[in-house]
Scaffold this motif. Sequence first.
Motif, PDB file in Angstrom:
ATOM      1  N   UNK A  24     -33.333 -22.469  -0.540  1.00  0.00           N
ATOM      2  CA  UNK A  24     -34.299 -21.511  -1.078  1.00  0.00           C
ATOM      3  C   UNK A  24     -34.946 -20.681   0.026  1.00  0.00           C
ATOM      4  N   UNK A  25     -35.259 -21.309   1.154  1.00  0.00           N
ATOM      5  CA  UNK A  25     -35.987 -20.621   2.217  1.00  0.00           C
ATOM      6  C   UNK A  25     -35.051 -19.857   3.141  1.00  0.00           C
ATOM      7  N   UNK A  26     -33.940 -20.457   3.503  1.00  0.00           N
ATOM      8  CA  UNK A  26     -33.019 -19.820   4.465  1.00  0.00           C
ATOM      9  C   UNK A  26     -31.584 -20.058   4.048  1.00  0.00           C
ATOM     10  N   UNK A  27     -31.150 -19.444   2.939  1.00  0.00           N
ATOM     11  CA  UNK A  27     -29.786 -19.674   2.476  1.00  0.00           C
ATOM     12  C   UNK A  27     -28.766 -19.165   3.488  1.00  0.00           C
ATOM     13  N   UNK A  28     -27.620 -19.797   3.605  1.00  0.00           N
ATOM     14  CA  UNK A  28     -26.576 -19.327   4.523  1.00  0.00           C
ATOM     15  C   UNK A  28     -26.139 -17.908   4.182  1.00  0.00           C
ATOM     16  N   UNK A  29     -25.616 -17.223   5.181  1.00  0.00           N
ATOM     17  CA  UNK A  29     -25.215 -15.829   5.001  1.00  0.00           C
ATOM     18  C   UNK A  29     -24.181 -15.672   3.892  1.00  0.00           C
ATOM     19  N   UNK A  30     -23.276 -16.647   3.753  1.00  0.00           N
ATOM     20  CA  UNK A  30     -22.247 -16.541   2.724  1.00  0.00           C
ATOM     21  C   UNK A  30     -22.858 -16.491   1.329  1.00  0.00           C
ATOM     22  N   UNK A  31     -23.873 -17.312   1.090  1.00  0.00           N
ATOM     23  CA  UNK A  31     -24.537 -17.302  -0.214  1.00  0.00           C
ATOM     24  C   UNK A  31     -25.274 -15.984  -0.414  1.00  0.00           C
ATOM     25  N   UNK A  32     -25.912 -15.467   0.638  1.00  0.00           N
ATOM     26  CA  UNK A  32     -26.641 -14.195   0.515  1.00  0.00           C
ATOM     27  C   UNK A  32     -25.686 -13.032   0.263  1.00  0.00           C
ATOM     28  N   UNK A  33     -24.523 -13.050   0.922  1.00  0.00           N
ATOM     29  CA  UNK A  33     -23.521 -12.009   0.673  1.00  0.00           C
ATOM     30  C   UNK A  33     -23.052 -12.085  -0.781  1.00  0.00           C
ATOM     31  N   UNK A  34     -22.744 -13.285  -1.249  1.00  0.00           N
ATOM     32  CA  UNK A  34     -22.264 -13.450  -2.620  1.00  0.00           C
ATOM     33  C   UNK A  34     -23.310 -12.992  -3.629  1.00  0.00           C
ATOM     34  N   UNK A  35     -24.578 -13.322  -3.365  1.00  0.00           N
ATOM     35  CA  UNK A  35     -25.645 -12.923  -4.283  1.00  0.00           C
ATOM     36  C   UNK A  35     -25.864 -11.414  -4.250  1.00  0.00           C
ATOM     37  N   UNK A  85     -18.220 -11.168   7.258  1.00  0.00           N
ATOM     38  CA  UNK A  85     -17.654 -10.368   8.328  1.00  0.00           C
ATOM     39  C   UNK A  85     -18.461  -9.089   8.441  1.00  0.00           C
ATOM     40  N   UNK A  86     -18.043  -8.199   9.343  1.00  0.00           N
ATOM     41  CA  UNK A  86     -18.797  -6.954   9.509  1.00  0.00           C
ATOM     42  C   UNK A  86     -18.917  -6.191   8.195  1.00  0.00           C
ATOM     43  N   UNK A  87     -17.820  -6.093   7.437  1.00  0.00           N
ATOM     44  CA  UNK A  87     -17.854  -5.262   6.240  1.00  0.00           C
ATOM     45  C   UNK A  87     -18.734  -5.878   5.147  1.00  0.00           C
ATOM     46  N   UNK A  88     -18.647  -7.186   4.935  1.00  0.00           N
ATOM     47  CA  UNK A  88     -19.482  -7.794   3.901  1.00  0.00           C
ATOM     48  C   UNK A  88     -20.944  -7.856   4.337  1.00  0.00           C
ATOM     49  N   UNK A  89     -21.167  -8.090   5.626  1.00  0.00           N
ATOM     50  CA  UNK A  89     -22.541  -8.072   6.133  1.00  0.00           C
ATOM     51  C   UNK A  89     -23.153  -6.681   5.961  1.00  0.00           C
ATOM     52  N   UNK A  90     -22.392  -5.648   6.304  1.00  0.00           N
ATOM     53  CA  UNK A  90     -22.904  -4.282   6.191  1.00  0.00           C
ATOM     54  C   UNK A  90     -23.257  -3.947   4.736  1.00  0.00           C
ATOM     55  N   UNK A  91     -22.341  -4.261   3.810  1.00  0.00           N
ATOM     56  CA  UNK A  91     -22.529  -3.848   2.425  1.00  0.00           C
ATOM     57  C   UNK A  91     -23.610  -4.634   1.701  1.00  0.00           C
ATOM     58  N   UNK A  92     -23.853  -5.893   2.083  1.00  0.00           N
ATOM     59  CA  UNK A  92     -24.720  -6.739   1.271  1.00  0.00           C
ATOM     60  C   UNK A  92     -25.905  -7.367   2.008  1.00  0.00           C
ATOM     61  N   UNK A  93     -25.954  -7.252   3.333  1.00  0.00           N
ATOM     62  CA  UNK A  93     -27.074  -7.845   4.063  1.00  0.00           C
ATOM     63  C   UNK A  93     -27.864  -6.826   4.889  1.00  0.00           C
ATOM     64  N   UNK A  94     -27.388  -5.593   4.968  1.00  0.00           N
ATOM     65  CA  UNK A  94     -28.029  -4.598   5.825  1.00  0.00           C
ATOM     66  C   UNK A  94     -28.627  -3.457   5.009  1.00  0.00           C
TER      67      UNK A  94
END
Length: 462
Positions: free
Chosen positions: A27-38, A254-263
């Motif tokens: 809940x507080x610090x989900x892994x990047x993979x879960x954040x990308x998927x969400x 990866x760079x592309x999923x990080x860019x599209x969903x975390x940035x």
Amino acid sequence: MQALLRLVKWLLGLAVLAVVGVAIWLAVAPPALIRVAAGYTAKIVCSNVFIAGRDPEEVLRVDVQAPGHPILKLMSVDVDSETGTVSAAVFGWFGGGLAVARDNGGCATVPDGNVEAAKLFSLEPPSQGTKPDELWPQGERVEPSQNPAVATILDDEGATGPGMRAVVVVKDGRIVGERYGTGFSQSTPLLGWSMTKTVNAALIGALVKAGKMSTDATGLFEAWKGDARGKISLADLMAMSSGLEFNEDYGDVTDVTRMLYLEPDMAGFAAGKPLVGEIGKVWSYSSGTAVILSRLWQNAVGNKALALDWPRKALFDPLGMTSAVMETDARGTFVGSSYLYATGHDWARFGQFLVDEGVWNGMPLLPAGFVSWMHEPAPASNGKYGRGQLWLEGPDGGDEADNANEKGLDLPADAFWLLGHDGQSIAVVPSQKLVVVRLGLTPSKLGYRPQAMVAALSKALE
């Protein structure tokens, strides 16, 4: 016995603490993979609900969960029609994916949670556009070809492929055949994914014509002028030969999923990448490059509000692409790599625009010869990619075996392609004045290739 009971209670207590601890961590610090998927889930559902008017649970089930990463099957969504927001999370709790709809501007992921800032990038509504009762492209009326071979090809599910949502065939400037998947029609806006890159290149061409950009320009960002990146030209970026680091792999963080969903600032993320290859000498397909191009042409327009209006003013309104919605990131940069929704008819209008060398209704919207330049082979691409965000080979035509297979289909030598994730394609054949749009949800693992359908249509319409 009592000692055993105490041990069992201790172990159960430890297990409960472990579960609680994991839950708090997620809940507080989900892994990047879960954040990308969400983030991905929220964005896909948001755009399909607020642009295409589809049911959110169907989009979640069919578009997100069925073809995707196993973690996506754990996602649930909450759509708030009043605020125009969609949230997504694993089991409804973990991941914190958030997307917001803007008036006429589609949706944006909001990884920093600042919905109000992302909402600033609403757009004006499209112009009146086409007249429904007139023949396409001036209107939406279609007179199908009476050639039985065309109907046979379009009725063949093997030819149009699994997950087909729209096929539109244009010959000599008229739609001569179309088919739609169950639940979709000629009025359904559909995502082109990386076909957006070619539209982005055309927007740059319109600014080149206006004298506001040059493909020879270097020193493109202040931050680049102090190092070797200052030598990267606009043409290098358009040819995917900038030398910048960018990992385009999907399915992980990866760079592309990080860019599209975390940035929230996608262009800033991509432009901050270091130089890892020789400029102009190494070809590397990069969605980050396309978003950098968006930032550059928006800078060239100058005024932020005018830049947001540029796609409609420069292309969509003149072409009658009234359904087209090109989405920005949370900071107002168009996601020129990935996010353009349009109906099959409007994607076909853009294909016809390329057949006509950037001229529409007698009006040149691009510089003379610009479209031809776009599909000249990029020097570093080994003949598979054009100078202006176009493919010279169909899907998976990059290796020797696929090249041989494509040649065996008798595709016209001057054919070039717009290609996008999950089976989006537009084949453009200038010599035959032929455009074949194919949109759908067809993951590459299914092995579908549109080349056979295009070759058969090309022969039938000779």
